[in-house]
Enzyme design. Structure first.
Site, PDB file in Angstrom:
ATOM      1  N   CYS A 126      70.701  48.613  25.911  1.00 49.02           N
ATOM      2  CA  CYS A 126      70.544  48.946  27.329  1.00 49.02           C
ATOM      3  C   CYS A 126      69.136  49.447  27.705  1.00 49.02           C
ATOM      4  CB  CYS A 126      71.616  49.927  27.756  1.00 49.02           C
ATOM      5  SG  CYS A 126      71.908  49.894  29.559  1.00 49.02           S
ATOM      6  N   LYS A 155      70.511  53.936  19.414  1.00 45.94           N
ATOM      7  CA  LYS A 155      69.681  53.751  20.616  1.00 45.94           C
ATOM      8  C   LYS A 155      68.476  54.693  20.599  1.00 45.94           C
ATOM      9  CE  LYS A 155      70.460  53.487  25.679  1.00 45.94           C
ATOM     10  NZ  LYS A 155      71.587  53.470  26.664  1.00 45.94           N
ATOM     11  N   GLU A 192      77.689  47.540  25.498  1.00 49.43           N
ATOM     12  CA  GLU A 192      77.451  48.948  25.123  1.00 49.43           C
ATOM     13  C   GLU A 192      78.720  49.784  25.332  1.00 49.43           C
ATOM     14  OE1 GLU A 192      74.631  50.773  27.766  1.00 49.43           O
ATOM     15  OE2 GLU A 192      74.103  52.372  26.361  1.00 49.43           O
TER      16      GLU A 192
END
Lengths: 297, 297
Positions: free
Chosen positions: A157, A120, A47
């Site tokens: 994540c 995300k 990331e």
């Protein structure tokens, strides 16, 4: 119709990032080349690999780190993909418009072409992880990308704590879920809680592999970053097979894992543990609620 | 308003079942008494504890094992709950009508009163686990039961592989998810796959604890049952805390675990790892689909 490939080799480029964006990108390009020479077909980067994990503070000047897509970071990674003939999963701090930034990634094919993009969806906000300040929640939904080697469901994540995200890309046909990650210990918590935190992180992602009968690839960064106390990024990038067994796991230093995945294993596991068959889709409507009210007392 | 209790002690009655229903029920009643004397407030019994695991064969005569609710098994367990002043989670092979049978459980309060009922929602069907023959899928939905000690989300066995089920009872306010279970090894698979199967079973349930910030209690049976080759029920009943840490785990013999749970831990974990806050309920609609079509190729 050509038969689908029965195996794919993935690389997990576990990196340590410095303050110089150009050098981080060069490091990533070298990792792609190294992985390709070792047989990788799909390379996953951590990331926000082009920068330190800047979300430890809320500072409007740091929006300057963002880039458009396409932009310098994605162009550099497209060149690396093309040069080495591999698919690259490349995270990027995306500037979409002034005031609209995302924690994104692109999937670049072996010709350097853009195969897909993901923003995300689940944005954390915790001490030293002030992501809600920087990133608007993704609005592309959950996506699965057909690469030449396998169908990949890229997530990022904090998404890794959400069974819903893993399920949705699996239902889209993902064979491999990739989680570029930036997770670490608060130094003051590490002695007491560090092992349990790492184990919880590993466990929930292995469980996504089990629940969905997919491979899971988690790629983290390493090293201490930030003003004191800062964060100790814990590494431990790993690959789990569709029954949750860890096939390979890195340590806490810079390291690129190259791991062959037998896609036949995915069908074998799903035949023997046919969880997808028995989902009660008639009874899952409540999953789109924030809360269902608690029991009557 | 009285404050909610801050701790609750649960018991996991890991049993071996014989052919005699009356003796199985007596054994369960003794386990309830034993657990209560050791401080338990909520006692969880294994799936279908009153009988051998009859689903190894498809035989219409075996429907005779079923009972109404209320019926002899639930009445016996209500008496045990009342006698010892504890809550009992009591599975039962439920006869609802001729031709409509369920794999059910009742939650009985410390006065012997019926607090709630659940009918297994996810029904497996695999070699020697022919449950689709016997059990109609549950139609009560997912339920969470307010006991005097804690809010309990009871689920049954195959449900434990479904993140959706755990999430739904957590959203209903469950603090403890209980999984009465009957899972075992095929003897011929045990040497090669046994450890991975047990580990996958433990892992996915620990992950439900992590994803939802709840305690998870899994109660299995033990012993070899059935005509050759039969099944080796693997025991290993366990309790996980809201961060997935195993607090206690049984072996492969008859054993009652009595485990105090600190409910404050649930709030502490949810404050530090606030997963429920960030769910993307606007983007989860696809979870009510069987499949989302796979990637374009």
């Amino acid at each position: 119709m050509t038969p689908a490939p029965r195996s794919v080799t993935v690389a997990l480029a576990q990196m340590a990032m410095g303050p110089d964006k150009g050098r981080n990108i060069e490091q990533a390009a070298r990792a792609v080349g190294d992985a390709a020479r070792r047989g990788a077909q799909v390379v996953c980067l951590p990331e926000l690999f082009a920068t330190p994990y800047f979300c430890q503070v809320e500072d409007p000047a740091l929006f300057e780190l963002a880039e458009t897509v396409p932009g310098p970071t994605t162009e550099a990674m497209a060149a690396a993909a093309r040069q080495h003939g591999v698919t690259v999963i490349a995270p990027v701090f995306e500037k979409r418009a002034a005031g609209i930034y995302h924690n994104s990634l692109v999937v670049l094919g072996p010709g350097g072409e853009l195969l897909g993009q993901y923003r995300k969806m689940h944005i954390p906000d915790d001490p030293l992880f002030y992501e809600k300040y920087y990133f608007a929640p993704g609005d592309l939904g959950f996506v699965t990308v057909a690469t030449p080697h396998a169908a990949v469901g890229p997530l990022i994540c904090w998404d890794q704590w959400y069974p819903e995200a893993a399920r949705l890309v699996a239902l889209q046909g993902a064979q491999i879920i990739c989680y570029p990650t930036a997770i670490g210990w608060h130094p003051k918590e590490k002695a007491e809680f560090g092992a349990a935190q790492l184990e919880a992180w590993r466990t929930i992602q292995r469980a996504h592999a089990i629940a969905n009968g997919v491979f899971v690839v988690a790629v983290n960064r390493v090293g201490h970053e930030g003003p004191a106390p800062g964060l100790d990024f814990w590494g431990h990038s790993f690959v789990a097979d569709p029954f949750g067994t860890v096939l390979a796991e890195a340590g806490e230093g810079v390291e690129t894992l190259v791991v062959p995945l037998d896609l036949a294993k995915l069908e074998d596991v799903r035949h023997n543990w046919p969880f997808l068959r028995d989902r009660r889709i008639d009874a899952y409507g409540g999953l789109t609620s924030r809360f269902l009210g608690g029991p009557k007392r």
